[in-house]
Design an enzyme around this catalytic site. Structure first.
Site, PDB file in Angstrom:
ATOM      1  N   HIS A 227       0.638  -1.107  -0.080  1.00 32.14           N
ATOM      2  CA  HIS A 227      -0.012   0.038  -0.069  1.00 32.14           C
ATOM      3  C   HIS A 227       0.753   1.208   0.093  1.00 32.14           C
ATOM      4  O   HIS A 227       0.918   1.683   1.030  1.00 32.14           O
ATOM      5  CB  HIS A 227      -1.071  -0.044   1.152  1.00 32.14           C
TER       6      HIS A 227
ATOM      7  N   ILE B 203       1.757   5.067   1.355  1.00 35.83           N
ATOM      8  CA  ILE B 203       0.816   5.829   2.095  1.00 35.83           C
ATOM      9  C   ILE B 203       0.156   4.976   3.070  1.00 35.83           C
ATOM     10  O   ILE B 203      -0.286   4.128   2.864  1.00 35.83           O
ATOM     11  CB  ILE B 203      -0.347   6.167   1.101  1.00 35.83           C
TER      12      ILE B 203
ATOM     13  N   GLY C 203      -5.618   4.345   5.565  1.00 31.99           N
ATOM     14  CA  GLY C 203      -6.551   5.169   6.293  1.00 31.99           C
ATOM     15  C   GLY C 203      -7.234   4.475   7.531  1.00 31.99           C
ATOM     16  O   GLY C 203      -7.281   4.980   8.338  1.00 31.99           O
ATOM     17  N   VAL C 204      -7.538   3.312   7.302  1.00 31.43           N
ATOM     18  CA  VAL C 204      -8.243   2.545   8.214  1.00 31.43           C
ATOM     19  C   VAL C 204      -6.923   2.304   9.494  1.00 31.43           C
ATOM     20  O   VAL C 204      -7.525   2.125  10.609  1.00 31.43           O
ATOM     21  CB  VAL C 204      -8.714   0.858   7.841  1.00 31.43           C
TER      22      VAL C 204
ATOM     23  N   GLU D  39      -7.296   3.372  13.522  1.00 31.78           N
ATOM     24  CA  GLU D  39      -7.020   2.481  14.357  1.00 31.78           C
ATOM     25  C   GLU D  39      -5.879   3.261  15.311  1.00 31.78           C
ATOM     26  O   GLU D  39      -6.098   2.923  16.349  1.00 31.78           O
ATOM     27  CB  GLU D  39      -6.431   0.976  13.777  1.00 31.78           C
TER      28      GLU D  39
END
Length: 145
Positions: free
Chosen positions: A51, A57, A60-61, A65
């Site tokens: 990723h 990057i 987002g998840v 978290e």
């Protein structure tokens, strides 16, 4: 007086372990009210294998978290909550303001907005170099393991 916690102390509060422990240090906290913590983003983290390998990057998840775990420290710090877990019930009002990349340090302020019994809401705001990168409201439940 500031309450600071290194990763050894954080591991006594949060049940998370590698690769899912995403808080490197707590800079200050007022239990059941707020916490400020950091996550250092390193290119050596597993998520960057895919990723995205040529343009890494922070997913987002995982950013959400990491921010929620800062709030989890605030909620699980009191002795009566030690050994329990804080689980997501809902995530709301998520906004990504800038990409987080290796070399960044995310400083999250997690503020308890509401508590009702074992349920609550924490507003999280993560900044990189003083600029807002992500914010969200995390709804959670504190449960026995």
């Amino acid at each position: 007086m500031a309450i600071t916690l290194d990763v050894t102390e954080i591991k006594k509060i949060l049940p998370h372990r590698f690769p899912m422990l995403l808080v490197d240090r707590i800079l200050d906290l007022e239990p059941m009210k707020w916490a400020v913590g950091i996550k250092n983003i390193s290119v050596n983290e597993m998520q960057f294998l895919g990723h995205f390998p040529d343009n890494p990057i922070m997913p987002g998840v995982l950013l959400i978290e990491a921010m929620a775990q800062v709030g989890g420290v605030a909620m699980l710090y009191p002795p009566e909550n030690r050994g329990k877990i804080a689980v997501f019930a809902k995530i709301d009002k998520v906004r990504f303001h800038k990409q987080v990349v290796p070399g960044d340090q995310v400083v999250t302020r997690a503020e308890v907005v509401k508590i009702h019994g074992n349920m609550g809401v924490i507003h999280c705001a993560g900044k990189v170099d003083g600029e807002l990168a992500c914010e969200c409201d995390c709804f959670f439940a504190i449960q026995d393991k």
